[in-house]
Design a protein around this motif. Structure first.
Motif: not given
Length: 873
Positions: A391-399
Motif C-alpha cells: 500500500k505504501a509503495v502503491g501501483d508504481k512498485g518502484n522502491l
C-alpha cells in the motif's frame, strides 16, 4: 428402519465453509449387504460419497447426471433384483479448509426420515427435482403416496424406458509441460527419456495423445481412467527421481474439464493456463475431480484462502491414508518486490530497477539484529506488514524512488530491511567488510575488522555510490599501477562494470581479483559474486555449480548453500531445493522467515508454502506442549522452593517472559521458546537435585553435630544441669531421624524437610550456646578430679618416703659421730619429721598440677573410653 440423521452424525461441523454448493442428494438404504455395482455406478457418473455405514449411504451430485446413473441401476435391477431404497432430495454440500471438512446441509424434515427398504429396487424423487427428469429422453416419473417414514410431500417414483442407454460423460483434458531449461545440456536427453516413460503409460492405458511445442496433452474419459493415470504417473515420478535420474525431468501437470471442447491441435489455444502457479511434479486437477478422488489421494487446495469453486485447482499427492492433512502456510507474496519486468537486480533480485538504482546501495552497514526483530513478529503482523508495504509503495512498485522506506521502524519497514538483508553478501556493504577483514574464513572473518586503509579505494567506492563511474574507474586504475598485486581495485572495477551494464567485463575483473586473493574468505566472496552473475542471467545450472565452489572455500558459510537452493527452485527442482532449505532451517531457524520473504522463490512459492507448513505445525505444536509444561515448571517451583528462594524468584521472572513470547506465532519464536523451555526444565531439575543433595548433606552434618554434643554431655557429672540439653537433643534427634527416613525426592516432603531443618538449626544453636558453659564446668570438674587423684597418690608416696627418710638420716648421722648434729636431731626429731612431710606434700601438689596439665586430654579420653564412648576430635 434406518434413520437418515444417524448417518449425518459422523459428518464434521463446518463453521467457515469455503464452498457452498446446491445439488442432488442420493440416500441409499439396503437390508443386508449392498451390491458393489450400486456404489460403483454412482461414482462412475460423478457421485461423491459423503457418508456411509453398514446399511445406508449418502451421495452428492452437483449436476443432473444423478438421473442417468439411477436409470442404469434401475435397468440393472430388472435383471438382478435388489431390496434397495433410493431417495433423491435437494441438499447443499459444505467444504471447509480441507477436503476432510466435508459436510452437507439438509432440511430438518428430511433428516428425520426413517425408512425400511422393500423387496425391490425403488427410486423416489423429491417434487422440487422432478423438472430435471424430463430433460433426459427415456426417463419419467409418477406421483405416488409416500411410503411409511417419508416426509408428507408429493414424492414421485422414478421410471426408465428399457431402451435408455445414456452413459456417464465424465472426462478431462490433461496437459503435461516440461520445465524449460534448454541451456542445460541434460535437458534434451532427460526430457526425451521421461517423455518415453509418459508415452509408455499412455499406450498402456490406451489413451490418445498429442505432442506439440513441448506440450503433451490427451483426453481422459472416466474417473477410473483418471485415477489410474494419476497413480501411474506418481509412481513413475517417484521411481525415476530416486532410481533413474537420467530418466527424470520436472514437469507441470494440469487437468481441465471438457466443457464441450474438442480434442484437437487447437485445444491449448482455447484454454487459459496459469503455469506460473503450478508446482513441478504435482498433479493439478479441478476441485470437482479432486473431491471424487479424495478417498484415493491426498487433496490440497492451491488457493490458501477465499471462496472456492468446482473449477478451482487442487493438488493430488499420495494416498490420503499415508499422508497428514497439512494446509499451506498462508503468507502472501509482496506485489512490491514482484513488480517489474527488467532483468533481476544483482544486489536484491527485484525486477523494478537496475543495479545502479538499487536502494541497497544506500545502506551503509549490515543490520545485525534485523532477523531477531522479524523473529519476534507474529505471522499476522508480518502478513499485515506485507500488505502495508504494498500500500505504501502503491501501483508504481518502484522502491528505488522511495529510499525513505528503509528508514522507518514500522512492521513494513522491518520486513523491507529483512528483504534487502537476504542478499546482503552481494551488496556494497559486504564489499566494505571484506576489504577491512583480517580473518581467514567466512562468516567468522567478518568479525575481525580493522580500520579502513587506502585512500584511493574508499574514495572510489564513494564515487561509485554517487554514480560518478569514470572518476571511480580512473582512481582504481591508478591504484592498480601503485599496488599491482592488490585485489581491492579489481573488485570495485567489477561492480562499476556491472552497474554500467557490462557483465562480461565485471566477471573478468572478479576473476583477476580471485587470482590475487590470498585468503579463503576473499576467494569464496569473489566466486560468490561470479555465481550471482550467472544466476541473474538465468544460467541456473552454472550458478548452482559455482555456488558449490564458493561453499568449498568456506564450508561454514551458509549463504552459498542458500543460493544453491534458490537456483534449484528457479529451475523447478523443488524437492531438491526443499532438502537444502530444510537443512538450513534446522541449523538456523531464521532461514524460515527468509524463505517467506524471499521474492526470488516465486517459482516454487506454492510448493514451499506447503512444505513450510510441516515444520511450522510441528514447531507450533511442540511450542504449545512446551508452554503447557511451562506451567508444570511453575508448579514444581512452588512445590519445591519457598517464595523467598533466589532461584525461584529468578526463574519465575523468566517464566513470565517466556509465556508472553510464547503467544507470538513465528517459527523463530516457536523454536526459541522450545529451546529455552528445555534449558529451563533441565536447569530446574538440576537445581532440585542440588538442593536435595545439599539437604541430605546438611542432615548428615547436623546428625554429626548432634552426636558430638551427646558425646560431650553423656557422662556429665551433674545430670540436673544437662536436663534441657538432653531435651533438645532428643527433639533434634527425632527430627533428624525422621528426615533421614523421608523421601526427599518428593516436593512437598522436601519443603517440609527444609522447614524442619530450620528448627534443627535453632535447636543446635541453643545447644551450642548452653554447651559452652557446661563444657567449661565439666572440664574443670574433671581436671580437679584428675588433679586430686594424682595429688593423693603423690602425697601418700611422699609421706611414706619422709617417714623412711628421717630415720635413715638419723642413723647416718649417728654413724658419722657428729655430736652436735646427733644432739640436735635427737632433740628436734619430730619437728624435722613434720617439716620434711610438709615439703613432700607441697612438692606432690606442684608435681600433680604439672602432671595433670600435661596429661589431661589423654586422661579425659581414657576416662570417656572406660565409659564406652569413643571421642573424635
Amino acid at each position: 428402519m434406518y434413520l437418515l440423521s444417524d448417518i449425518l452424525k459422523s459428518l464434521p461441523n463446518v463453521t467457515n465453509p469455503r464452498l457452498v454448493l446446491s445439488g442432488f442428494g442420493v440416500w441409499v438404504t439396503w437390508r443386508k449387504n449392498v451390491n458393489s455395482t450400486i456404489h460403483q455406478t454412482l461414482t462412475r457418473f460423478g457421485g461423491q460419497k459423503v457418508a456411509s455405514d453398514t446399511h445406508q449411504s449418502l451421495w452428492f451430485f452437483h449436476s443432473a447426471q444423478v438421473f442417468p446413473a439411477l436409470a442404469r441401476l434401475l435397468l440393472w435391477a430388472q435383471i438382478q433384483p435388489e431390496p434397495v431404497f433410493v431417495e433423491i432430495l435437494p441438499i447443499k454440500i459444505l467444504l471447509g479448509e480441507s477436503v476432510n471438512e466435508l459436510s452437507v446441509s439438509i432440511v430438518t424434515e428430511h433428516k428425520n426420515q426413517k425408512i425400511t427398504p422393500g423387496e425391490t429396487f425403488d427410486v423416489w424423487v423429491h417434487p422440487d427435482l422432478i423438472k430435471y427428469v424430463a430433460t433426459f429422453p427415456g426417463l419419467s416419473s409418477e406421483q405416488r403416496p409416500p411410503i411409511f417414514g417419508m416426509t408428507p410431500e408429493a414424492w414421485h417414483t422414478f421410471k426408465v424406458d428399457p431402451g435408455f442407454s445414456l452413459d456417464a460423460n465424465l472426462g478431462w483434458f490433461f496437459f503435461v509441460k516440461p520445465m524449460q531449461d534448454k541451456e542445460n545440456e541434460n535437458f534434451i536427453l532427460h526430457w526425451k527419456n521421461f517423455y518415453m516413460r509418459l508415452k509408455g503409460i499412455l499406450d498402456r492405458l490406451s489413451i490418445r495423445y498429442i505432442y506439440q511445442n513441448n506440450l503433451l496433452f490427451f483426453n481422459i474419459e472416466g474417473l477410473a481412467l483418471l485415477s489410474s493415470w494419476c497413480r501411474e504417473i506418481q509412481a513413475t515420478i517417484t521411481h525415476v527421481k530416486s532410481e533413474e535420474q537420467n530418466a527424470y525431468w520436472p514437469c507441470l501437470y494440469q487437468a481441465v474439464e471438457l466443457k464441450g471442447m474438442g480434442f484437437n491441435d487447437e485445444l491449448p489455444s482455447k484454454i487459459s493456463f496459469e503455469w506460473e502457479r503450478l508446482a513441478p511434479d504435482a498433479l493439478h486437477v479441478p476441485l470437482s475431480a479432486g473431491l471424487l478422488l479424495r478417498e484415493e489421494f491426498a487433496v490440497t487446495f492451491l488457493d490458501p484462502a477465499g471462496t472456492l469453486t468446482l473449477d478451482a485447482l487442487c493438488q493430488l499427492s499420495h494416498t490420503a491414508s499415508d499422508s497428514v492433512d497439512q494446509p499451506r502456510l498462508n503468507f502472501p507474496a509482496s506485489a512490491t518486490t514482484s513488480f517489474g519486468k527488467k532483468t533481476p537486480c544483482f544486489y536484491c533480485g527485484m525486477k523494478s530497477h537496475d543495479a545502479s538504482g538499487c536502494p541497497s546501495r544506500q545502506i551503509f552497514n549490515p543490520d545485525q539484529g534485523i532477523w531477531q526483530k522479524i523473529g519476534t513478529m507474529d505471522l499476522k503482523e508480518m502478513v499485515d506488514g506485507v500488505k502495508s508495504l504494498d500500500k505504501a509503495v502503491g501501483d508504481k512498485g518502484n522502491l528505488a524512488a522511495m529510499p525513505e522506506l528503509l528508514l522507518g521502524e514500522g512492521p513494513e519497514h522491518t520486513l523491507l530491511k529483512g528483504i534487502f538483508e537476504i542478499t546482503f553478501p552481494l551488496q556494497h556493504r559486504m564489499l566494505r567488510m571484506v576489504w577491512r577483514s583480517r580473518g581467514k574464513e567466512l562468516p567468522d572473518g567478518l568479525r575481525q575488522l580493522v580500520p579502513p586503509e587506502g585512500e584511493y579505494i574508499w574514495a572510489a567506492l564513494e564515487n561509485t555510490r554517487a554514480r560518478t563511474y569514470s572518476q571511480a574507474e580512473r582512481m582504481m586504475q591508478q591504484a592498480i599501477l601503485r599496488t599491482s598485486k592488490s585485489y581491492q581495485p579489481h573488485v570495485l572495477l567489477g561492480f562499476i562494470a556491472l552497474e554500467t551494464d557490462n557483465a562480461r567485463k565485471a566477471e573478468g575483473h572478479w576473476k583477476d581479483a580471485l587470482n590475487l586473493g590470498y585468503t579463503p574468505l576473499q576467494q569464496s566472496y569473489f566466486v560468490f559474486l561470479k555465481a550471482r552473475l550467472r544466476e541473474i542471467q538465468g544460467n541456473h545450472d552454472q550458478a548452482h555449480e559455482i555456488y558449490r565452489e564458493a561453499h568449498g572455500y568456506c564450508p561454514k558459510w551458509m549463504e552459498p548453500r542458500y543460493r544453491q537452493a534458490v537456483c534449484l527452485t528457479k529451475k523447478g527442482f523443488l524437492d531438491q531445493a526443499w532438502m537444502v532449505f530444510a537443512e538450513l532451517i534446522s541449523e538456523d531457524p531464521h532461514y524460515f522467515n527468509r524463505i517467506l520473504l524471499d521474492h526470488e522463490l516465486e517459482r516454487g512459492r506454492s510448493f514451499l508454502l506447503s512444505a513450510l507448513a510441516g515444520p511450522w505445525n510441528a514447531a507450533k505444536q511442540r511450542s504449545g506442549r512446551d508452554l503447557q509444561e511451562l506451567q508444570q515448571v511453575g508448579k514444581k517451583l512452588d512445590t519445591w522452593f519457598s517464595p523467598e528462594n533466589a532461584f525461584r524468584k529468578e526463574t519465575v521472572e523468566r517464566l513470565t517472559s517466556l509465556q508472553e513470547q510464547g503467544h507470538v506465532e513465528n517459527y523463530v519464536s516457536f523454536s526459541k521458546t522450545t529451546t529455552t523451555i528445555l534449558h529451563l526444565q533441565k536447569e530446574t531439575d538440576n537445581r532440585i537435585k542440588e538442593a536435595v543433595a545439599e539437604l541430605k548433606g546438611k542432615i548428615r552434618q547436623n546428625s554429626n553435630r548432634l552426636r558430638e554434643v551427646y558425646e560431650e554431655i553423656v557422662y556429665f557429672p551433674f545430670p540436673r544441669m544437662i536436663r534441657k540439653i538432653n531435651k533438645d537433643y532428643n527433639k533434634g534427634g527425632r527430627i533428624l531421624q525422621a528426615l533421614a527416613k523421608s523421601d526427599l525426592h518428593n516436593g512437598k516432603t522436601f519443603r517440609q524437610a527444609v522447614e524442619e531443618m530450620k528448627d534443627v538449626d535453632e535447636i543446635l544453636a541453643k545447644m551450642d550456646k548452653r554447651m559452652r558453659s557446661l563444657k567449661f564446668l565439666r572440664d574443670g570438674s574433671l581436671f580437679f578430679l584428675f588433679l586430686s587423684k594424682t595429688f593423693l597418690w603423690l602425697a601418700m608416696f611422699g609421706l611414706l618416703a619422709s617417714i623412711v627418710a628421717v630415720p635413715v638420716l638419723l642413723h647416718s648421722i649417728q654413724d658419722s659421730g657428729s655430736a652436735w648434729a646427733m644432739e640436735w636431731l635427737t632433740n628436734q626429731r619430730w619437728q624435722v619429721q613434720r617439716t620434711v612431710s610438709m615439703m613432700m606434700v607441697f612438692i606432690s601438689g606442684v608435681a600433680a598440677a604439672i602432671w595433670t596439665s600435661f596429661r589431661y586430654e589423654k586422661q579425659k579420653q581414657r576416662y570417656l573410653a572406660k565409659k564406652g564412648l569413643k571421642r573424635k576430635k
